[in-house]
Structures are given as structure tokens and as C-alpha cells.
Design a protein around this motif. Structure first.
Motif, PDB file in Angstrom:
ATOM      1  N   LEU A  21      32.681  37.692  36.511  1.00 17.05           N
ATOM      2  CA  LEU A  21      31.975  36.737  37.285  1.00 17.05           C
ATOM      3  C   LEU A  21      32.724  36.064  38.290  1.00 17.05           C
ATOM      4  O   LEU A  21      32.320  35.868  39.440  1.00 17.05           O
ATOM      5  N   LEU A  22      34.127  35.909  37.958  1.00 18.03           N
ATOM      6  CA  LEU A  22      35.028  35.419  38.924  1.00 18.03           C
ATOM      7  C   LEU A  22      35.437  36.357  40.272  1.00 18.03           C
ATOM      8  O   LEU A  22      35.731  35.837  41.104  1.00 18.03           O
ATOM      9  N   VAL A  23      35.442  37.434  39.602  1.00 19.89           N
ATOM     10  CA  VAL A  23      36.094  38.606  40.497  1.00 19.89           C
ATOM     11  C   VAL A  23      34.491  39.362  41.175  1.00 19.89           C
ATOM     12  O   VAL A  23      34.997  40.548  41.589  1.00 19.89           O
ATOM     13  N   GLU A  24      33.638  38.923  40.746  1.00 16.32           N
ATOM     14  CA  GLU A  24      32.268  39.775  40.950  1.00 16.32           C
ATOM     15  C   GLU A  24      32.658  40.709  42.364  1.00 16.32           C
ATOM     16  O   GLU A  24      32.129  41.894  42.414  1.00 16.32           O
ATOM     17  N   ALA A  25      32.361  39.625  43.304  1.00 17.65           N
ATOM     18  CA  ALA A  25      32.324  40.311  44.634  1.00 17.65           C
ATOM     19  C   ALA A  25      33.491  41.104  45.185  1.00 17.65           C
ATOM     20  O   ALA A  25      33.364  41.532  46.216  1.00 17.65           O
ATOM     21  N   VAL A  26      34.579  40.844  44.434  1.00 17.42           N
ATOM     22  CA  VAL A  26      35.758  41.428  44.623  1.00 17.42           C
ATOM     23  C   VAL A  26      36.258  42.572  44.064  1.00 17.42           C
ATOM     24  O   VAL A  26      37.404  43.393  44.556  1.00 17.42           O
ATOM     25  N   ALA A  27      35.787  42.836  42.866  1.00 15.40           N
ATOM     26  CA  ALA A  27      36.363  43.714  41.871  1.00 15.40           C
ATOM     27  C   ALA A  27      36.791  45.176  42.503  1.00 15.40           C
ATOM     28  O   ALA A  27      37.421  45.722  42.260  1.00 15.40           O
ATOM     29  N   ASP A  28      35.798  45.573  43.885  1.00 11.38           N
ATOM     30  CA  ASP A  28      36.142  46.754  44.181  1.00 11.38           C
ATOM     31  C   ASP A  28      36.993  46.884  45.389  1.00 11.38           C
ATOM     32  O   ASP A  28      37.016  47.889  46.301  1.00 11.38           O
ATOM     33  N   ASP A  29      37.546  45.796  45.729  1.00  9.54           N
ATOM     34  CA  ASP A  29      38.262  45.388  46.934  1.00  9.54           C
ATOM     35  C   ASP A  29      39.486  44.925  46.807  1.00  9.54           C
ATOM     36  O   ASP A  29      39.973  43.722  46.466  1.00  9.54           O
ATOM     37  N   ALA A  60      41.979  44.560  48.547  1.00 14.25           N
ATOM     38  CA  ALA A  60      42.544  43.634  49.560  1.00 14.25           C
ATOM     39  C   ALA A  60      42.100  42.327  49.365  1.00 14.25           C
ATOM     40  O   ALA A  60      42.764  41.354  49.516  1.00 14.25           O
ATOM     41  N   GLU A  61      40.746  42.171  48.836  1.00  9.51           N
ATOM     42  CA  GLU A  61      40.259  40.921  48.653  1.00  9.51           C
ATOM     43  C   GLU A  61      40.728  40.211  47.317  1.00  9.51           C
ATOM     44  O   GLU A  61      41.074  38.997  47.308  1.00  9.51           O
ATOM     45  N   SER A 115      43.858  40.501  46.448  1.00 10.08           N
ATOM     46  CA  SER A 115      45.211  40.236  47.125  1.00 10.08           C
ATOM     47  C   SER A 115      44.983  38.766  47.848  1.00 10.08           C
ATOM     48  O   SER A 115      45.898  37.825  47.909  1.00 10.08           O
ATOM     49  N   ARG A 116      43.865  38.682  48.617  1.00 15.26           N
ATOM     50  CA  ARG A 116      43.721  37.499  49.353  1.00 15.26           C
ATOM     51  C   ARG A 116      43.439  36.328  48.335  1.00 15.26           C
ATOM     52  O   ARG A 116      43.914  35.197  48.638  1.00 15.26           O
ATOM     53  N   LEU A 117      42.597  36.813  47.220  1.00 12.55           N
ATOM     54  CA  LEU A 117      42.492  35.668  46.146  1.00 12.55           C
ATOM     55  C   LEU A 117      43.687  35.006  45.670  1.00 12.55           C
ATOM     56  O   LEU A 117      43.978  33.634  45.401  1.00 12.55           O
ATOM     57  N   PHE A 118      44.897  35.720  45.106  1.00 11.79           N
ATOM     58  CA  PHE A 118      45.972  35.324  44.811  1.00 11.79           C
ATOM     59  C   PHE A 118      46.906  34.700  45.845  1.00 11.79           C
ATOM     60  O   PHE A 118      47.354  33.553  45.572  1.00 11.79           O
ATOM     61  N   ALA A 119      46.932  34.946  46.943  1.00  5.28           N
ATOM     62  CA  ALA A 119      47.616  34.419  48.243  1.00  5.28           C
ATOM     63  C   ALA A 119      46.822  33.135  48.341  1.00  5.28           C
ATOM     64  O   ALA A 119      47.517  32.102  48.583  1.00  5.28           O
ATOM     65  N   ARG A 120      45.457  33.021  48.254  1.00  9.29           N
ATOM     66  CA  ARG A 120      44.831  31.531  48.286  1.00  9.29           C
ATOM     67  C   ARG A 120      45.423  30.685  47.510  1.00  9.29           C
ATOM     68  O   ARG A 120      45.944  29.507  47.302  1.00  9.29           O
ATOM     69  N   LEU A 121      45.541  31.128  45.909  1.00 12.38           N
ATOM     70  CA  LEU A 121      45.671  30.138  44.648  1.00 12.38           C
ATOM     71  C   LEU A 121      47.252  29.802  45.107  1.00 12.38           C
ATOM     72  O   LEU A 121      47.738  28.659  44.686  1.00 12.38           O
ATOM     73  N   THR A 122      48.435  30.881  45.591  1.00 13.96           N
ATOM     74  CA  THR A 122      49.618  30.582  45.637  1.00 13.96           C
ATOM     75  C   THR A 122      49.847  29.640  46.880  1.00 13.96           C
ATOM     76  O   THR A 122      50.710  28.657  46.633  1.00 13.96           O
ATOM     77  N   GLU A 123      49.017  29.637  47.849  1.00 16.86           N
ATOM     78  CA  GLU A 123      49.057  28.847  49.020  1.00 16.86           C
ATOM     79  C   GLU A 123      48.846  27.463  48.660  1.00 16.86           C
ATOM     80  O   GLU A 123      49.353  26.478  48.942  1.00 16.86           O
TER      81      GLU A 123
END
Lengths: 214, 214
Positions: free
Chosen positions: B182-190, B192-193, B195-203
Motif C-alpha cells: 500500500l505504501l509503495v503502491e504508486a511507486v513500486a514500478d518506479d 526513481a520514485e 529513491s525520492r521516497l528515501f531521500a524525503r525521509l532522510t531529508e
């Protein structure tokens, strides 16, 4: 502080009673609740105690008193009560929650008899929250109905809670004579009125025991 | 329950995260606060977590789910996080309060990206409470300004908090694949997205460390 030392003492003991009840009920919820719903229900009662703490603390600030200073003289007695009355299980925790908040409510009501209207209003707000501890009554009644011999042990436990409260209360009254004087101000020269005060407290406690079915 | 299993899981983990945060923050307030005001301040943060628990639990009930059942799969992981990250003093407790509520807020925000509007509104209510943990920031900054070498130890502590959260999070994701999906539903095939999720959390975590001055 515009008010007498007795009023700051009274609000100080009520504030710390609420804060320490919040901490203790939450600890009991984490330690003894048999289900997550039960944990949430006892936590909800704890949170309502914290709301009372905030009301009393804000009143102290409004009167120009420092809340930490006002509470400090009562920390030892109230922590002592909690140390002497650690529940050994969920039912004891529920009886303590109900009896403890009941004793506190009696104390608020007696205080309201002798204090100025703005403090009496605060007391009304606190007393209006009384039904929050009703879930404890339901759980204890159900447990006692399912296991009648449990009633005797819980009744002993309730007596111990009251006994320890009286013992700590006497220590406080000896150390803070202004507070004791405030509570019996109107009645100090009237032995019959003092007898009626004790009769009221005993009657309230008896009603709570009957409500619990123990 | 009308919604997918993933949504009940998501609300279940959020509900138990809030309930266990309430219990743990209250315990830390009782054990570590150096003054009664500090004890009241950390208790106030705990009480706001309980308010979030009530919002999420009520949403579960509205969706026809049993809150206890929805929370049960996450009790072990969240209790495990608290057991692995017991503070050893007041400053560690404050850093944990701030970092822990911060990680929870990031989780709510990511969840809100993928969920239906009624759940997004619930998330808004929780996120609006964010400034409640600001008192922790002020106390930690002041302590670090007065004792600069403390910063290094607290920074290590914060990294451990995040490390243990990731470790428990991986256990949960492995055990509850619907939730992870559910949490990665929109991004599972992407990639780059992701990576952006982890970048947001780290930021976000970096911003919190900077705010604490550690």
C-alpha cells in the motif's frame, strides 16, 4: 498570590494528586490491562485526570502562584500513597482507579463548600467528569459475578487503599496546618459538623463499594 | 471492513504506534523529568498522542474493523522498538520523543499520498499537532548549548533510534506485505520514485537533527 496560603496548598495538593494519578493509571494500563481495549479504556481515564491537572495548574498560575512550588510539599505523601498501593493485577488496578478518583472527588466537594465561587466552578468541571470511571465499575462487577470469592479480597484491597490515604492525609495535615484549617474552617468549633463530615466521607465510600459489588 | 486489508493494517499500525507512544512518553515523564513542569510538559505531549490514537481507532471502527484485531499484528514490533530504545536520561527521552513523533509524522504523510480523502483528513489533524513536540527541541538545544560535548552522544542516540525503527519496520513489511504494498503502491514500478521516497525521509530526519542542534 492574592489568596491565602491555604488555597495555594489546596490547589497544589489537587494538582499533584491529578498529575500522579495520570502517571500511575497509565503505568497500570500498560502493565495490567488484559486486552488492548482495556489498555485504551484505563488510559482514557488517565488522560481525563491529566485534563483536571491542567485546569488546577492554570488556576494556580491565574492566582499568581508557581505550580511547581505549590505542588512540591505534597509530592512525598502522594508518591508514598502510590508506592504503598501498587496493584498486583488488573482488578486491583480498576478498584484503585475507582476508589482513588472517588476519594479525590470527595475532597473536591468538601473543598468547594468552603472556597470562593471561581474555585467552586473548577470543582464542578472536575466532578462532572465522574462518569468516566464507570467502565471500572462495570468490569469489576462482571469479574465478581463470574468469581464471587474475588469480592472479599477486593474489599480488603479497597480498605487498604482508604487506610493508606488516611495515613498519608494525616501526615499532610500535620505538615500543612493551613490546609487542614481551610478544610475544616467553617466547622472547627462544631464537633457535630465534624462528625457529619466523616459520616459523608464514609457514606460515599460505602456507596462506591456497593457499586463495585464488593 | 469495506477497505482493503492494507488500509486496516495501516490504521492498525498507526493506532498502536500512538497508544504505545502515549504509554512510553508517560513512563519517561515519570522516570526522567528533572522538574514537575518538565514532567507535565512531556505528559502533555503523551496526551496528544493518545488523542491521535482515539482518532485512528474511531476511523477503524467507522470502517467496520475491530481495533484490537487491527493493532495486534504490530504490538511485538512496536513494543520491541521501545524495549530496544529505553532512554537512559531526560535528554535521551526528549530526543526520542521528538525523533519518534517525527518518524510517525513522516509515515502519516507518506500514507496520505496514497489513501482516500477521509483518511487524508485524519492525517491532516494529526500533522497539525506537530508543534507540540517543539518544547523538546528547545530543551535539547539549550542543554547542548550549555554542554557542547553532549551533542555527539545525542546524535549517536538519534541514529540508533532510526536504525532500530528501520529494523522493526523491515520485520513488519516482511510479515505484512499488503501494508508494504500500500505504501509503495504508486511507486513500486518506479525505482526513481522509491529513491525520492528515501531521500524525503532522510531529508526530514536531517532537518530534525539540525533543529535539535546535534
Amino acid at each position: 498570590m492574592n489568596e491565602s496560603l491555604g488555597v495555594a496548598d489546596l490547589l497544589g495538593v489537587l494538582a499533584y494528586a491529578e498529575l500522579s494519578a495520570f502517571l500511575q493509571l497509565t503505568e497500570d494500563a500498560g502493565q495490567f490491562a488484559p486486552t488492548l481495549s482495556d489498555r485504551a479504556a484505563l488510559s482514557e481515564l488517565a488522560v481525563s485526570e491529566f485534563g483536571h491537572f491542567q485546569l488546577v495548574r492554570d488556576k494556580l498560575i491565574e492566582l499568581g502562584a508557581d505550580p511547581d512550588q505549590a505542588m512540591a510539599p505534597f509530592v512525598e505523601a502522594l508518591d508514598g500513597w502510590h508506592t504503598q498501593t501498587r496493584p498486583s493485577g488488573w482488578l486491583e488496578a480498576l478498584v484503585k482507579a475507582y476508589v482513588g478518583t472517588g476519594i479525590a472527588l470527595d475532597f473536591y466537594r468538601e473543598a468547594a463548600r468552603h472556597l470562593d465561587p471561581s474555585i467552586a466552578r473548577l470543582v464542578d468541571e472536575v466532578v462532572a467528569d465522574q462518569e468516566r470511571s464507570e467502565f471500572a465499575v462495570e468490569r469489576v462487577r462482571a469479574a465478581v459475578a463470574a468469581d464471587p470469592p474475588a469480592a472479599g479480597k477486593l474489599a480488603l484491597w479497597a480498605r487498604r487503599l482508604v487506610g493508606e490515604a488516611l495515613s498519608q492525609g494525616q501526615r499532610v495535615a500535620a505538615a500543612r496546618p493551613e490546609l487542614a484549617q481551610l478544610l475544616v474552617e467553617a466547622v472547627a468549633d462544631d464537633q457535630a459538623e465534624i462528625s457529619r463530615l466523616f459520616a459523608r466521607l464514609t457514606e460515599q465510600h460505602g456507596k462506591r463499594m456497593a457499586a463495585l459489588g464488593i
